[in-house]
Write a protein that holds these residues in place. Structure first.
Motif, PDB file in Angstrom:
ATOM      1  N   ASN A 270       0.514  -1.474   0.001  1.00  0.00           N
ATOM      2  CA  ASN A 270      -0.041   0.161   0.709  1.00  0.00           C
ATOM      3  C   ASN A 270       0.810   1.198  -0.179  1.00  0.00           C
ATOM      4  O   ASN A 270       0.278   2.285  -0.209  1.00  0.00           O
ATOM      5  CB  ASN A 270      -1.116  -0.191   1.421  1.00  0.00           C
ATOM      6  CG  ASN A 270      -1.982  -0.784   0.924  1.00  0.00           C
ATOM      7  OD1 ASN A 270      -2.428  -0.843  -0.225  1.00  0.00           O
ATOM      8  ND2 ASN A 270      -2.521  -1.336   1.773  1.00  0.00           N
TER       9      ASN A 270
ATOM     10  N   PRO B   9      -5.236   3.895  -4.395  1.00  0.00           N
ATOM     11  CA  PRO B   9      -6.052   3.728  -3.284  1.00  0.00           C
ATOM     12  C   PRO B   9      -5.189   2.783  -2.767  1.00  0.00           C
ATOM     13  O   PRO B   9      -5.426   1.556  -3.554  1.00  0.00           O
ATOM     14  CB  PRO B   9      -7.775   3.283  -3.624  1.00  0.00           C
ATOM     15  CG  PRO B   9      -8.157   4.415  -4.703  1.00  0.00           C
ATOM     16  CD  PRO B   9      -6.421   3.849  -5.730  1.00  0.00           C
TER      17      PRO B   9
ATOM     18  N   LEU C  68      -5.119  -0.815  -1.014  1.00  0.00           N
ATOM     19  CA  LEU C  68      -5.727  -2.025  -0.729  1.00  0.00           C
ATOM     20  C   LEU C  68      -6.073  -2.405   0.192  1.00  0.00           C
ATOM     21  O   LEU C  68      -5.941  -2.218   1.640  1.00  0.00           O
ATOM     22  CB  LEU C  68      -4.997  -3.456  -1.619  1.00  0.00           C
ATOM     23  CG  LEU C  68      -4.218  -3.088  -2.756  1.00  0.00           C
ATOM     24  CD1 LEU C  68      -3.398  -4.218  -3.205  1.00  0.00           C
ATOM     25  CD2 LEU C  68      -5.598  -3.724  -3.658  1.00  0.00           C
ATOM     26  N   LYS C  69      -7.740  -3.092   0.796  1.00  0.00           N
ATOM     27  CA  LYS C  69      -8.049  -3.186   1.897  1.00  0.00           C
ATOM     28  C   LYS C  69      -8.116  -4.787   2.170  1.00  0.00           C
ATOM     29  O   LYS C  69      -8.540  -5.234   1.225  1.00  0.00           O
ATOM     30  CB  LYS C  69      -9.899  -2.547   2.182  1.00  0.00           C
ATOM     31  CG  LYS C  69     -10.042  -1.549   1.697  1.00  0.00           C
ATOM     32  CD  LYS C  69     -11.234  -1.476   1.809  1.00  0.00           C
ATOM     33  CE  LYS C  69     -12.006   0.179   1.392  1.00  0.00           C
ATOM     34  NZ  LYS C  69     -13.492  -0.015   1.121  1.00  0.00           N
TER      35      LYS C  69
ATOM     36  N   SER D  89     -15.865 -11.895  -7.027  1.00  0.00           N
ATOM     37  CA  SER D  89     -15.735 -10.549  -7.614  1.00  0.00           C
ATOM     38  C   SER D  89     -15.198 -10.644  -9.085  1.00  0.00           C
ATOM     39  O   SER D  89     -15.009 -11.798  -9.781  1.00  0.00           O
ATOM     40  CB  SER D  89     -14.359 -10.308  -7.192  1.00  0.00           C
ATOM     41  OG  SER D  89     -13.158  -9.093  -7.752  1.00  0.00           O
TER      42      SER D  89
ATOM     43  N   THR E 118      -8.126  -1.587 -10.658  1.00  0.00           N
ATOM     44  CA  THR E 118      -9.182  -2.245 -10.396  1.00  0.00           C
ATOM     45  C   THR E 118      -9.413  -2.817  -9.236  1.00  0.00           C
ATOM     46  O   THR E 118     -10.577  -3.632  -9.215  1.00  0.00           O
ATOM     47  CB  THR E 118      -9.496  -3.013 -11.935  1.00  0.00           C
ATOM     48  OG1 THR E 118      -8.885  -3.926 -11.889  1.00  0.00           O
ATOM     49  CG2 THR E 118     -10.031  -2.370 -13.244  1.00  0.00           C
TER      50      THR E 118
ATOM     51  N   ARG F 265      -9.174  -3.993  -4.889  1.00  0.00           N
ATOM     52  CA  ARG F 265      -9.417  -3.541  -4.099  1.00  0.00           C
ATOM     53  C   ARG F 265      -9.323  -3.968  -2.576  1.00  0.00           C
ATOM     54  O   ARG F 265      -8.877  -3.308  -2.028  1.00  0.00           O
ATOM     55  CB  ARG F 265     -11.060  -2.889  -4.061  1.00  0.00           C
ATOM     56  CG  ARG F 265     -11.292  -2.527  -5.665  1.00  0.00           C
ATOM     57  CD  ARG F 265     -11.007  -0.739  -5.599  1.00  0.00           C
ATOM     58  NE  ARG F 265     -11.150  -0.264  -7.031  1.00  0.00           N
ATOM     59  CZ  ARG F 265     -12.287   0.621  -7.229  1.00  0.00           C
ATOM     60  NH1 ARG F 265     -13.347   0.201  -6.089  1.00  0.00           N
ATOM     61  NH2 ARG F 265     -12.630   0.960  -8.340  1.00  0.00           N
TER      62      ARG F 265
ATOM     63  N   GLY G 182     -10.978  -7.281  -6.773  1.00  0.00           N
ATOM     64  CA  GLY G 182     -12.441  -6.552  -6.974  1.00  0.00           C
ATOM     65  C   GLY G 182     -12.728  -6.368  -6.910  1.00  0.00           C
ATOM     66  O   GLY G 182     -13.049  -7.349  -5.154  1.00  0.00           O
ATOM     67  N   PRO G 183     -13.956  -5.168  -6.403  1.00  0.00           N
ATOM     68  CA  PRO G 183     -14.682  -4.786  -6.000  1.00  0.00           C
ATOM     69  C   PRO G 183     -15.427  -6.559  -5.576  1.00  0.00           C
ATOM     70  O   PRO G 183     -15.937  -7.537  -6.537  1.00  0.00           O
ATOM     71  CB  PRO G 183     -16.429  -4.218  -6.129  1.00  0.00           C
ATOM     72  CG  PRO G 183     -14.900  -3.276  -6.771  1.00  0.00           C
ATOM     73  CD  PRO G 183     -13.667  -4.237  -7.877  1.00  0.00           C
TER      74      PRO G 183
END
Length: 200
Positions: free
Chosen positions: A38, A85, A87-88, A131, A171, A173, A195-196
């Motif tokens: 990150n 952003p 990554l979670k 995903s 793309t 996440r 991804g999402p």
């Protein structure tokens, strides 16, 4: 006298509890690897300076396939890369990555297909991760978070720079990391990305 001893004992016990709590709260290797990824994603220009410092003070024991050119090319990439952003962290992806490290490490295996023939999609679906996009990057030979991420970004010997592309794919996440010993290379870290998430 007994009151003093009691007070000192209480203070010593409190210090031990505090030390144990601090130790328990220390980030795992997996958390440190994701934090390093990150940092590179959110501050690519700063990470270029990290690589430049490494270039100027290399590890004499480390071998390279392409030589300094791969490192210079990675630095140039990072200097031009737009920040992304972070990554979670995802527990399910972490279980997938950890399981794969456990599958590969003892036998000294490499690659992205499990001994039972399972692909990345198979492995994350077993963990109920759904995903439209997913990816996997694996580092072999390092157990220091900075070395792991540097290896994946420089991608020495990988003409497609596929690991680097994954780390900087906007793309994606979420991510989970699993690290462990490797019979041939000493250590390995698997990073699974998605991804999402889709509801199932």
């Amino acid at each position: 006298m007994s009151r003093t001893v009691t007070t000192l004992s209480a203070l010593f016990a409190a210090a031990l509890v505090g030390a144990a709590t601090a130790h328990a709260a220390a980030p795992s290797l997996e958390a440190k690897v994701l934090a390093e990824v990150n940092y590179a994603r959110t501050h690519p220009a700063d990470y270029a300076r990290v690589l430049r410092d490494y270039r100027d003070h290399p590890d004499d024991g480390e071998s390279s396939i392409e030589g300094p050119a791969a490192l210079d090319e990675a630095i140039d990439f990072l200097e031009r890369q737009t920040p992304l952003p972070p990554l979670k962290p995802d527990v399910k992806l972490g279980r997938s990555a950890s399981g794969y490290a456990l599958d590969q490490g003892p036998g000294g295996l490499t690659g992205h297909v499990s001994p039972d023939g399972a692909t990345l999609s198979d492995r994350i679906h077993r963990q109920q991760v759904w995903s439209m996009s997913a990816a996997e990057a694996i580092s072999y030979g390092y157990e220091n978070p900075r070395d792991v991420v540097r290896q994946l970004i420089v991608d020495d010997g990988v003409s497609s720079r596929g690991h680097r592309k994954i780390l900087f794919d906007g793309t994606l996440r979420f991510a989970g990391v699993g690290c462990g010993p490797h019979r041939v290379y000493g250590a390995m870290c698997v990073i699974d990305f998605s991804g999402p998430m889709l509801a199932r």
